[in-house]
Design a protein around this motif. Sequence first.
Motif, PDB file in Angstrom:
ATOM      1  N   ALA A 106      26.856 -25.716 -40.963  1.00  0.00           N
ATOM      2  CA  ALA A 106      26.198 -26.631 -41.752  1.00  0.00           C
ATOM      3  C   ALA A 106      26.928 -28.071 -40.925  1.00  0.00           C
ATOM      4  N   GLY A 107      26.505 -29.043 -40.485  1.00  0.00           N
ATOM      5  CA  GLY A 107      27.720 -29.956 -40.417  1.00  0.00           C
ATOM      6  C   GLY A 107      27.024 -31.104 -41.061  1.00  0.00           C
ATOM      7  N   LEU A 108      27.219 -31.629 -41.451  1.00  0.00           N
ATOM      8  CA  LEU A 108      27.113 -33.559 -42.034  1.00  0.00           C
ATOM      9  C   LEU A 108      27.354 -34.677 -41.308  1.00  0.00           C
ATOM     10  N   SER A 109      27.028 -35.611 -41.221  1.00  0.00           N
ATOM     11  CA  SER A 109      27.002 -36.970 -40.936  1.00  0.00           C
ATOM     12  C   SER A 109      26.815 -38.064 -41.444  1.00  0.00           C
ATOM     13  N   GLY A 110      27.253 -38.869 -41.046  1.00  0.00           N
ATOM     14  CA  GLY A 110      26.695 -40.917 -40.846  1.00  0.00           C
ATOM     15  C   GLY A 110      25.749 -41.155 -39.881  1.00  0.00           C
ATOM     16  N   VAL A 111      25.237 -42.153 -40.251  1.00  0.00           N
ATOM     17  CA  VAL A 111      25.161 -42.591 -39.171  1.00  0.00           C
ATOM     18  C   VAL A 111      25.835 -44.155 -38.742  1.00  0.00           C
ATOM     19  N   ASN A 112      25.696 -44.689 -38.044  1.00  0.00           N
ATOM     20  CA  ASN A 112      26.002 -46.200 -37.440  1.00  0.00           C
ATOM     21  C   ASN A 112      24.559 -46.843 -37.524  1.00  0.00           C
ATOM     22  N   PHE A 113      24.013 -46.187 -35.821  1.00  0.00           N
ATOM     23  CA  PHE A 113      22.882 -47.385 -35.975  1.00  0.00           C
ATOM     24  C   PHE A 113      21.464 -46.244 -35.596  1.00  0.00           C
ATOM     25  N   ALA A 114      20.605 -46.194 -36.033  1.00  0.00           N
ATOM     26  CA  ALA A 114      19.199 -45.007 -36.131  1.00  0.00           C
ATOM     27  C   ALA A 114      18.441 -46.359 -34.661  1.00  0.00           C
ATOM     28  N   VAL A 115      18.139 -45.556 -33.509  1.00  0.00           N
ATOM     29  CA  VAL A 115      17.339 -46.491 -33.096  1.00  0.00           C
ATOM     30  C   VAL A 115      15.656 -45.818 -33.187  1.00  0.00           C
ATOM     31  N   ALA A 116      14.744 -47.722 -33.348  1.00  0.00           N
ATOM     32  CA  ALA A 116      13.461 -46.815 -33.726  1.00  0.00           C
ATOM     33  C   ALA A 116      12.907 -46.209 -31.788  1.00  0.00           C
TER      34      ALA A 116
ATOM     35  N   GLY B  90      33.316 -36.187 -36.171  1.00  0.00           N
ATOM     36  CA  GLY B  90      31.420 -36.409 -36.116  1.00  0.00           C
ATOM     37  C   GLY B  90      31.273 -35.497 -35.182  1.00  0.00           C
ATOM     38  N   ARG B  91      31.775 -35.425 -33.704  1.00  0.00           N
ATOM     39  CA  ARG B  91      30.975 -34.646 -32.866  1.00  0.00           C
ATOM     40  C   ARG B  91      30.848 -33.007 -33.116  1.00  0.00           C
ATOM     41  N   MET B  92      31.927 -32.817 -33.983  1.00  0.00           N
ATOM     42  CA  MET B  92      32.371 -31.149 -33.938  1.00  0.00           C
ATOM     43  C   MET B  92      31.694 -30.728 -34.909  1.00  0.00           C
ATOM     44  N   SER B  93      31.244 -31.717 -35.990  1.00  0.00           N
ATOM     45  CA  SER B  93      30.234 -31.630 -37.386  1.00  0.00           C
ATOM     46  C   SER B  93      28.861 -31.587 -36.875  1.00  0.00           C
ATOM     47  N   THR B  94      28.978 -32.614 -35.976  1.00  0.00           N
ATOM     48  CA  THR B  94      27.384 -32.356 -35.543  1.00  0.00           C
ATOM     49  C   THR B  94      26.597 -31.215 -34.360  1.00  0.00           C
ATOM     50  N   HIS B  95      27.666 -30.603 -33.631  1.00  0.00           N
ATOM     51  CA  HIS B  95      27.647 -30.034 -32.475  1.00  0.00           C
ATOM     52  C   HIS B  95      27.778 -28.930 -32.424  1.00  0.00           C
ATOM     53  N   VAL B  96      28.803 -27.859 -33.500  1.00  0.00           N
ATOM     54  CA  VAL B  96      29.292 -26.327 -33.333  1.00  0.00           C
ATOM     55  C   VAL B  96      28.200 -26.166 -34.738  1.00  0.00           C
ATOM     56  N   PRO B  97      28.076 -26.602 -35.366  1.00  0.00           N
ATOM     57  CA  PRO B  97      26.925 -25.915 -36.473  1.00  0.00           C
ATOM     58  C   PRO B  97      25.952 -25.671 -36.263  1.00  0.00           C
ATOM     59  N   PRO B  98      25.182 -24.433 -36.663  1.00  0.00           N
ATOM     60  CA  PRO B  98      24.152 -24.395 -35.845  1.00  0.00           C
ATOM     61  C   PRO B  98      22.770 -25.373 -36.679  1.00  0.00           C
TER      62      PRO B  98
ATOM     63  N   PRO C 125      15.567 -27.163 -24.605  1.00  0.00           N
ATOM     64  CA  PRO C 125      15.477 -25.639 -23.704  1.00  0.00           C
ATOM     65  C   PRO C 125      16.221 -25.798 -22.106  1.00  0.00           C
ATOM     66  N   GLY C 126      16.996 -24.586 -22.170  1.00  0.00           N
ATOM     67  CA  GLY C 126      18.126 -24.068 -21.238  1.00  0.00           C
ATOM     68  C   GLY C 126      19.216 -24.161 -21.912  1.00  0.00           C
ATOM     69  N   GLU C 127      19.326 -25.318 -23.070  1.00  0.00           N
ATOM     70  CA  GLU C 127      20.807 -25.473 -23.522  1.00  0.00           C
ATOM     71  C   GLU C 127      21.703 -24.126 -23.962  1.00  0.00           C
ATOM     72  N   LEU C 128      22.728 -24.421 -24.127  1.00  0.00           N
ATOM     73  CA  LEU C 128      23.566 -23.508 -24.674  1.00  0.00           C
ATOM     74  C   LEU C 128      23.920 -23.223 -25.878  1.00  0.00           C
ATOM     75  N   ASP C 129      24.562 -24.709 -25.984  1.00  0.00           N
ATOM     76  CA  ASP C 129      24.470 -25.093 -27.444  1.00  0.00           C
ATOM     77  C   ASP C 129      24.295 -26.304 -28.251  1.00  0.00           C
ATOM     78  N   GLY C 130      24.930 -27.025 -29.265  1.00  0.00           N
ATOM     79  CA  GLY C 130      24.365 -27.920 -30.052  1.00  0.00           C
ATOM     80  C   GLY C 130      23.809 -27.367 -31.304  1.00  0.00           C
ATOM     81  N   PRO C 131      22.762 -28.223 -31.926  1.00  0.00           N
ATOM     82  CA  PRO C 131      22.076 -27.652 -33.514  1.00  0.00           C
ATOM     83  C   PRO C 131      21.113 -26.529 -32.467  1.00  0.00           C
ATOM     84  N   ARG C 132      20.567 -25.955 -33.619  1.00  0.00           N
ATOM     85  CA  ARG C 132      18.952 -25.976 -33.529  1.00  0.00           C
ATOM     86  C   ARG C 132      18.012 -26.405 -34.428  1.00  0.00           C
ATOM     87  N   GLU C 133      18.589 -27.217 -34.883  1.00  0.00           N
ATOM     88  CA  GLU C 133      17.719 -27.951 -36.314  1.00  0.00           C
ATOM     89  C   GLU C 133      18.899 -29.506 -36.666  1.00  0.00           C
ATOM     90  N   VAL C 134      17.604 -30.761 -36.798  1.00  0.00           N
ATOM     91  CA  VAL C 134      18.579 -31.748 -36.558  1.00  0.00           C
ATOM     92  C   VAL C 134      17.844 -32.390 -37.411  1.00  0.00           C
TER      93      VAL C 134
END
Lengths: 219, 475
Positions: free
Chosen positions: B199-209, B223-231, B278-287
Amino acid sequence: MADARAEILERLRAGGGGEAVPLPDTAVLARRTWAPAERMARLRRGMEAVHTEFLEAAPGQWPGVVLGFCRDEGFANLLYGPRCAAGQALAAAWTPRDPELIPYQDPVESFKATLFDGVAAGFTTALAGVAETGGLLLEPGPEEPRLLSLVPPVHIALLLASAIEDTLWSAMRTRGWGKGTARNSLLISGPSKTADIEQTLAYGVHGPKRLVVVLVNNL
Amino acid sequence: MHAETGFRESAAQALGDPQIRANFRRAMDGLMAKRAAQFPDPEDFQAMRHLGTAIRARSLLKLPALLEQLEASCLRNGIQVHWARTCEEGNELILGLLQARGATRLVKGKSMVSEEMGLNHFLEAHGVEALESDLGEYIIQLDQETPSHIIMPAIHKNKTQIARQFSQKIKDAKYTEDVDELTALARKVLRRKFFEADAGLSGVNFAVADTGTLCLVENEGNGRMSTHVPPLHIAVMGLEKVVETLEDVAPLYALLTRSATGQAVSTYLNLIRGPRGPGELDGPREVHLVILDNGRSRIYADPQLRATLRCIRCGACMNHCPVYTRVGGHAFQAVYPGPIGTILTPQMEGVGVRHELLHGSSLCGACAEVCPVEIPIPEIIVRLRREATHRDAASAVEGRGTGRTATEDLAWRLWAAVLSRPRVYRLAAWCATRFRRLIPGGLPLLKAWTLSRAKPVPARRSLQERVREEGLPHG
Ligand code: SF4
C-alpha cells in the motif's frame, strides 16, 4: 464512521458564515501570453534550467530522431504504449536490428519485474506544454500506462510545438487539461530531483534520471 | 504529545548548538534568495497573492458544501471517502483499511497530516511497516527524528551527518559524502520498497471539489511511486484543503512552489482522479481519501482565527522568521514549527499548554509579509496571547485562560486593586519613586526582564507630582 462525517459537517455549518470575500481576480494570469515561437523558446528555457534535454524534429521525422537517440545512447530497449497512434508510428520506424522495442501491454502485476529492472527508457506523448514555467502535460491511461513515464530511468516524451499553451491555467481553461475523464493527469518539468541533502540539487532520486523531450516544430 | 520541556529551554539549547545554527542559517539564506528571485515584480506578486487569498478565503466560506461536493465527486470517480474527527480515529481507520487487505508494508509519500496523526508509530505498533520515501523524511526516519521543517524535513542535518548515518544504518553502504552517491544509495533501497509495498500513503496539497481530483506537488517522484505502484492508495488531508474548481489550483500551485523552494514549477504536479480504470494496465486498484478534522472545525468557527486555515503549507514564514532561523524546527516541539506552527499548534493542542510558543515571537511581521495567502500571523499571535490568559465567554479557543500563572494572576489583581484606589495608588507611586533603586531585580515577574537586560528604574518624581509642582492645569 457515518457519525464522524455528520458531526464534522454539522460543526462546520454551525461555525460557518462570515463576511463576503473578494472575488478572485484572474487578470494577473490572463495577461501572461506569448506568441507561438516565444512559447516554444520559453518552455525550452524553463525546462533546460532543470536539466531536461531536447531533441528537435521536423514533422513526420520524429520516429527517426527517437530511434537515433536510442541507438546513440546504446539503450538495450525502449518501452512504449502500442495502442496509441504515436506508438504505432514509432513501431513502424523500427527494424529488427535496433534496440528492442517493448510494448507495455500486460497488467503491471505480471510485468512489474521487467518494468523495474529490465527497461532502459520509456516513451510517451505529451498532450500539451506550458510556456510560462516550462513543463509537459500528460494524460496517462489505457493507451499509455501511468508507470511508463515514471519507472524507467529515462523518459522520452513527444511534444508538438503547436500544443504549447501559455500557462497551466490557460491549459486547464482552453484545453480542459485535468478536467476530462482521465484518471491521472500530470505536469512534468524535468527529471526527478531532490535538494534534501544540504540543499544540494541531485537528479534521479526516485523517478526518471533523465527527461528527453522530442520537440516537433510544426509551427 | 509534546512539550516535556518548555520552548524556552529547548530554544536556549538550540541557540547554544553551533551546528544547528550553521545548518539553518545556510539553508534559510539560500531559500530566501531563491524565493525573492521568483517574485521580481512586487505588483505582480501582490496581484498573485490577492488571488491566492481570495481563492482560499472563498473555499473556506463554502467549506461544508465543498466538502460534501468533494465527497460526491470522489465517489463518482471511484475514490472512497472517510472522515475522522480525531487523530486516533484517523489512525484506526487507516489501520483498518490496511488490515482488511492484509497489507503490512506501507510506503509513504510526504504528508504533514500523517505526522500530525503520529501515524507511523501507531502503525509500527500494530505490525505495519510504515516507510517514509521522501528523501528528507527517509533520512530523519533512519534516526527516528521528527521533521524540523514542513518542506525540508532534514534541513537540520548536514552532509557529513547524513554520510555517517547512511554508512551505519544502510546495509553494505560504504562511507561517502558525495551527494549524488548518497542519493543513489537511497534510490536503490527505496526502489525495492516501492516494488514490494502492499500500500502507499500520501498527503494532498489541494482537493478539488467539482472534479474530485487530489493534487500532489513534488520534485522527487516518490509521491507518484507511492500512489501509483502499490495496489492500494490512501490519501490523508486536513479538511481545509479543499478548493472549488481545478482552475483554482493553477495560481495556488504557482504561489506554493515559488514561496516554498523558489521554483517556478515543481518537477511533478500529479492529479489523481481515481483508481485503475477499465482498460488500464497499472495504477492502484483502490483509492481512499481520509478527511481529518483534529480541531480544525473549532478554528473554523472563529472569524479571525479562520484565516489560519488558508495556509497552503509552503513554509515561507519559517524561512523568513528570525526566531525559527536561529532556533530551528525542533525547538518548537511541534509538528508544525515556525510562525504557522506558532498559531496552529496552540489552537490544536490548547492555547494554555502551548502558550510559550506564542511568546517566542518578536512580532516583526516578516511572516505576514511573505505569506502567499496573506495570513495575518502576528495579529493572530496577539489574539492568542490574550486568549491564553483570559476567559472570554464568546471565544471557543481550546484551553483559553489556562495559560495564566498564579503569580501573574496575583500581580494583575494587585494592579487592579491599586489602580482603582487613588490614595493607594499615590502611596504606591510615592514608594516606587522614593525607593526606586532599592526594588530588587529578582522579583518574580521582573526577573524575566532583568535576566538579560538592565533593571528599569522609576523616575525620581511621578508624573502626577511633577504636574502638581509645576502648576500645570490638570483634571
Ligand atoms: S502561513 Fe503562509 S507562509 Fe506560512 S506556511 Fe502557511 S501559507 Fe506558507
